[in-house]
Scaffold this motif. Sequence first.
Motif, PDB file in Angstrom:
ATOM      1  N   TYR A   5       1.445  34.492 -29.758  1.00 12.67           N
ATOM      2  CA  TYR A   5       2.746  34.307 -30.382  1.00 12.67           C
ATOM      3  C   TYR A   5       3.754  35.384 -30.120  1.00 12.67           C
ATOM      4  CZ  TYR A   5       0.879  38.510 -32.845  1.00 12.67           C
ATOM      5  OH  TYR A   5       0.497  39.831 -32.981  1.00 12.67           O
ATOM      6  N   ARG A   6       5.090  34.776 -30.513  1.00  8.00           N
ATOM      7  CA  ARG A   6       6.183  35.709 -30.406  1.00  8.00           C
ATOM      8  C   ARG A   6       6.497  36.764 -31.524  1.00  8.00           C
ATOM      9  NH1 ARG A   6      10.910  32.768 -30.140  1.00  8.00           N
ATOM     10  NH2 ARG A   6      10.168  31.045 -31.325  1.00  8.00           N
ATOM     11  N   ARG A  11      11.413  42.206 -29.450  1.00  2.00           N
ATOM     12  CA  ARG A  11      11.818  41.164 -28.545  1.00  2.00           C
ATOM     13  C   ARG A  11      13.334  41.666 -27.854  1.00  2.00           C
ATOM     14  NH1 ARG A  11      12.476  35.877 -32.416  1.00  2.00           N
ATOM     15  NH2 ARG A  11      10.197  35.580 -32.876  1.00  2.00           N
ATOM     16  N   VAL A  16       9.029  36.128 -25.604  1.00  2.00           N
ATOM     17  CA  VAL A  16       7.884  35.761 -24.838  1.00  2.00           C
ATOM     18  C   VAL A  16       7.225  36.772 -24.172  1.00  2.00           C
ATOM     19  CG1 VAL A  16       7.384  34.225 -22.865  1.00  2.00           C
ATOM     20  CG2 VAL A  16       9.151  33.460 -24.637  1.00  2.00           C
ATOM     21  N   CYS A  17       7.838  37.732 -23.300  1.00  2.00           N
ATOM     22  CA  CYS A  17       7.105  38.582 -22.657  1.00  2.00           C
ATOM     23  C   CYS A  17       6.472  39.611 -23.629  1.00  2.00           C
ATOM     24  CB  CYS A  17       8.241  39.302 -21.893  1.00  2.00           C
ATOM     25  SG  CYS A  17       8.800  38.397 -20.466  1.00  2.00           S
ATOM     26  N   GLY A  19       5.172  39.005 -26.400  1.00  2.00           N
ATOM     27  CA  GLY A  19       4.060  37.991 -26.808  1.00  2.00           C
ATOM     28  C   GLY A  19       2.795  38.019 -25.569  1.00  2.00           C
ATOM     29  N   LEU A  20       3.266  37.850 -24.507  1.00  2.00           N
ATOM     30  CA  LEU A  20       2.379  38.068 -23.646  1.00  2.00           C
ATOM     31  C   LEU A  20       1.745  39.314 -23.389  1.00  2.00           C
ATOM     32  CD1 LEU A  20       4.030  35.668 -20.873  1.00  2.00           C
ATOM     33  CD2 LEU A  20       2.089  34.931 -22.365  1.00  2.00           C
ATOM     34  N   TYR A  49       9.621  30.098 -18.811  1.00  2.00           N
ATOM     35  CA  TYR A  49       9.975  30.699 -19.795  1.00  2.00           C
ATOM     36  C   TYR A  49      10.499  29.915 -20.950  1.00  2.00           C
ATOM     37  CZ  TYR A  49      11.867  34.769 -22.203  1.00  2.00           C
ATOM     38  OH  TYR A  49      12.242  35.675 -23.268  1.00  2.00           O
ATOM     39  N   LEU A  52       7.426  28.315 -22.771  1.00  2.00           N
ATOM     40  CA  LEU A  52       6.814  29.135 -23.682  1.00  2.00           C
ATOM     41  C   LEU A  52       7.783  29.524 -24.799  1.00  2.00           C
ATOM     42  CD1 LEU A  52       5.160  31.479 -20.729  1.00  2.00           C
ATOM     43  CD2 LEU A  52       4.032  29.980 -22.461  1.00  2.00           C
ATOM     44  N   TRP A  53       9.094  29.609 -24.605  1.00  2.00           N
ATOM     45  CA  TRP A  53       9.829  29.966 -25.799  1.00  2.00           C
ATOM     46  C   TRP A  53       9.670  28.752 -26.781  1.00  2.00           C
ATOM     47  CZ3 TRP A  53      15.755  31.294 -24.984  1.00  2.00           C
ATOM     48  CH2 TRP A  53      16.247  31.569 -26.226  1.00  2.00           C
ATOM     49  N   LEU A  56       5.501  28.830 -28.127  1.00  2.00           N
ATOM     50  CA  LEU A  56       4.836  29.923 -28.642  1.00  2.00           C
ATOM     51  C   LEU A  56       5.394  30.052 -30.048  1.00  2.00           C
ATOM     52  CD1 LEU A  56       4.497  32.710 -26.043  1.00  2.00           C
ATOM     53  CD2 LEU A  56       2.905  31.139 -26.631  1.00  2.00           C
ATOM     54  N   ASN A  58       6.348  31.717 -33.800  1.00  2.00           N
ATOM     55  CA  ASN A  58       6.768  33.048 -34.156  1.00  2.00           C
ATOM     56  C   ASN A  58       5.670  33.918 -34.989  1.00  2.00           C
ATOM     57  OD1 ASN A  58       9.476  33.066 -33.205  1.00  2.00           O
ATOM     58  ND2 ASN A  58      10.157  31.695 -35.082  1.00  2.00           N
TER      59      ASN A  58
END
Length: 66
Positions: A5-6, A11, A16-17, A19-20, A49, A52-53, A56, A58
Amino acid sequence: MNGIYRPRDGRVIAGVCAGLARRFGMTPWTVRLLALLSCLLPGPQFVAYIVLWVMLPNERHMARTY
């Protein structure tokens, strides 16, 4: 919370990054650097990207569903 999840905190652009990184136990800056370096290679990195934005959820959405 399990899964990807983000997060609300940490952030830079969309989370995205971050969350990963949380999901795979890495630092966000390592994932960001890998994402940036991957842009030097041919491929659909920007499209991945953006996908995924959009895909994924929030962190606050995840908190409401559990």
